[in-house]
Design a protein around this motif. Structure first.
Motif, PDB file in Angstrom:
ATOM      1  N   TYR A  55      34.054  38.891  32.747  1.00  0.00           N
ATOM      2  CA  TYR A  55      33.787  37.626  33.428  1.00  0.00           C
ATOM      3  C   TYR A  55      32.422  37.721  34.114  1.00  0.00           C
ATOM      4  O   TYR A  55      31.855  38.816  34.257  1.00  0.00           O
ATOM      5  CB  TYR A  55      34.883  37.341  34.464  1.00  0.00           C
ATOM      6  N   SER A  84      34.590  31.198  31.949  1.00  0.00           N
ATOM      7  CA  SER A  84      34.668  32.593  32.382  1.00  0.00           C
ATOM      8  C   SER A  84      33.706  32.937  33.509  1.00  0.00           C
ATOM      9  O   SER A  84      33.552  34.099  33.859  1.00  0.00           O
ATOM     10  CB  SER A  84      34.448  33.539  31.202  1.00  0.00           C
ATOM     11  N   VAL A  86      33.521  32.992  37.207  1.00  0.00           N
ATOM     12  CA  VAL A  86      34.662  32.991  38.130  1.00  0.00           C
ATOM     13  C   VAL A  86      34.256  32.959  39.595  1.00  0.00           C
ATOM     14  O   VAL A  86      35.135  32.937  40.457  1.00  0.00           O
ATOM     15  CB  VAL A  86      35.575  34.206  37.862  1.00  0.00           C
ATOM     16  N   ALA A 248      42.763  39.326  40.554  1.00  0.00           N
ATOM     17  CA  ALA A 248      43.200  38.160  39.772  1.00  0.00           C
ATOM     18  C   ALA A 248      43.444  36.970  40.692  1.00  0.00           C
ATOM     19  O   ALA A 248      43.096  35.829  40.360  1.00  0.00           O
ATOM     20  CB  ALA A 248      44.463  38.500  38.983  1.00  0.00           C
ATOM     21  N   LEU A 252      40.734  34.703  39.276  1.00  0.00           N
ATOM     22  CA  LEU A 252      41.341  34.058  38.107  1.00  0.00           C
ATOM     23  C   LEU A 252      42.405  33.063  38.511  1.00  0.00           C
ATOM     24  O   LEU A 252      43.281  32.732  37.727  1.00  0.00           O
ATOM     25  CB  LEU A 252      41.951  35.123  37.170  1.00  0.00           C
ATOM     26  N   ARG A 255      42.935  29.973  36.301  1.00  0.00           N
ATOM     27  CA  ARG A 255      43.303  30.339  34.938  1.00  0.00           C
ATOM     28  C   ARG A 255      44.689  30.963  34.854  1.00  0.00           C
ATOM     29  O   ARG A 255      45.375  30.804  33.859  1.00  0.00           O
ATOM     30  CB  ARG A 255      42.269  31.303  34.379  1.00  0.00           C
ATOM     31  N   SER A 256      45.115  31.641  35.926  1.00  0.00           N
ATOM     32  CA  SER A 256      46.395  32.333  35.860  1.00  0.00           C
ATOM     33  C   SER A 256      47.555  31.344  35.842  1.00  0.00           C
ATOM     34  O   SER A 256      48.655  31.691  35.460  1.00  0.00           O
ATOM     35  CB  SER A 256      46.544  33.315  37.013  1.00  0.00           C
TER      36      SER A 256
END
Ligand code: NI
Length: 258
Positions: A55, A84, A86, A248, A252, A255-256
């Motif tokens: 990323y 991507s 982030v 994460a 993320l 996205r998660s």
């Protein structure tokens, strides 16, 4: 085994001769990593390295704060829309003697990139060197509008740990936490709740013991993780699992859930 390098500069010229091998070794060691920009060119370069489990973050470091023009912000905004990308970073303040960018110019560049992060609902990667008081004043003002952030390559005392946590930010330790003389930094690390802890390399800089002084690469993050687990007195597996989960959660999060 879970592990994430939350901050590296794989686009740096020090990797020009063997970048693909470095990325391969990295992805043999970590689940994923974030390549950080520090000016427009390195931010562009970071986005070209995007691939599965790689990323990028885009932003302008306080060394180059004078280049944070409206046009530069437009380009960062366009780059940051890629799925991507982030985070916005690395951004912040740097009052160390090598930075001759005036403090008001740094503050303005920092603020306009915090505005951008708020607009795009992206977390921020923060650089701070000898500028803690001014940095805290600015982040006190902005943190409620941001979906999170990380104090990268943490350097500071208990009070700064507490202040950073008050914003809901994460705290990331780099290879310098492994250095024998870094006693105060290890004291600070023991104060960070496990759910706010991250690890990083800041590669190619700050290689941890025992590779100190060599070119650092993301695969070395496991040496920092081992040392940090020992410092705070937890199992290495638990530290790997927690810091991977935390990374994460920070980087993320949209996205998660998709
Ligand atoms: Ni960095």
């Amino acid at each position: 085994m879970p592990l994430v390098d939350s901050h590296c500069h794989l686009q740096d010229a020090k990797f020009d001769d063997d970048r693909d091998q470095v990325i391969q070794r990295a992805l043999d060691t970590v689940e994923w990593l974030v390549v950080i920009g520090d000016d427009l060119a390195s931010s562009r370069a970071a986005t070209t390295l995007i691939r599965p489990n790689v990323y990028a973050a885009v932003g302008i470091h306080p060394y180059y704060a004078a280049t944070v023009t409206p046009e530069a912000l437009d380009e960062l905004r366009a780059m940051a829309r890629a799925p991507s990308v982030v985070a916005i970073g690395e951004i912040g303040l740097d009052y160390f003697k090598y930075n001759d960018t005036p403090r008001d110019v740094q503050a303005e560049g920092f603020r306009s990139q915090l505005e951008l992060a708020a607009e795009l609902a992206l977390p921020v990667v923060i650089h701070n060197r000898e500028s803690t008081d001014d940095l805290c004043a600015i982040l006190d003002e902005y943190h409620t509008r941001l979906p999170g952030g990380v104090m990268h390559c943490f350097a500071g005392d208990a009070a700064f740990v507490e202040r950073t946590l008050s914003w809901g930010f994460h705290i990331s330790f780099a290879g310098n936490v492994t250095f024998p003389k870094a006693v105060e930094l290890r004291d600070a690390a023991r104060l960070v709740p496990l759910e706010k802890l991250l690890v990083e390399t800041d590669a190619p800089y700050l290689a941890p013991q025992p590779v100190r002084g060599k070119r650092c690469e993301p695969a070395h993050v496991q040496l920092t993780a081992e040392s940090l687990a020992e410092t705070i007195g937890i199992d290495l597996d638990d530290l790997r699992t927690a810091t991977t989960h935390n990374a994460a959660e920070l980087f993320l999060q949209e996205r998660s859930t998709s």
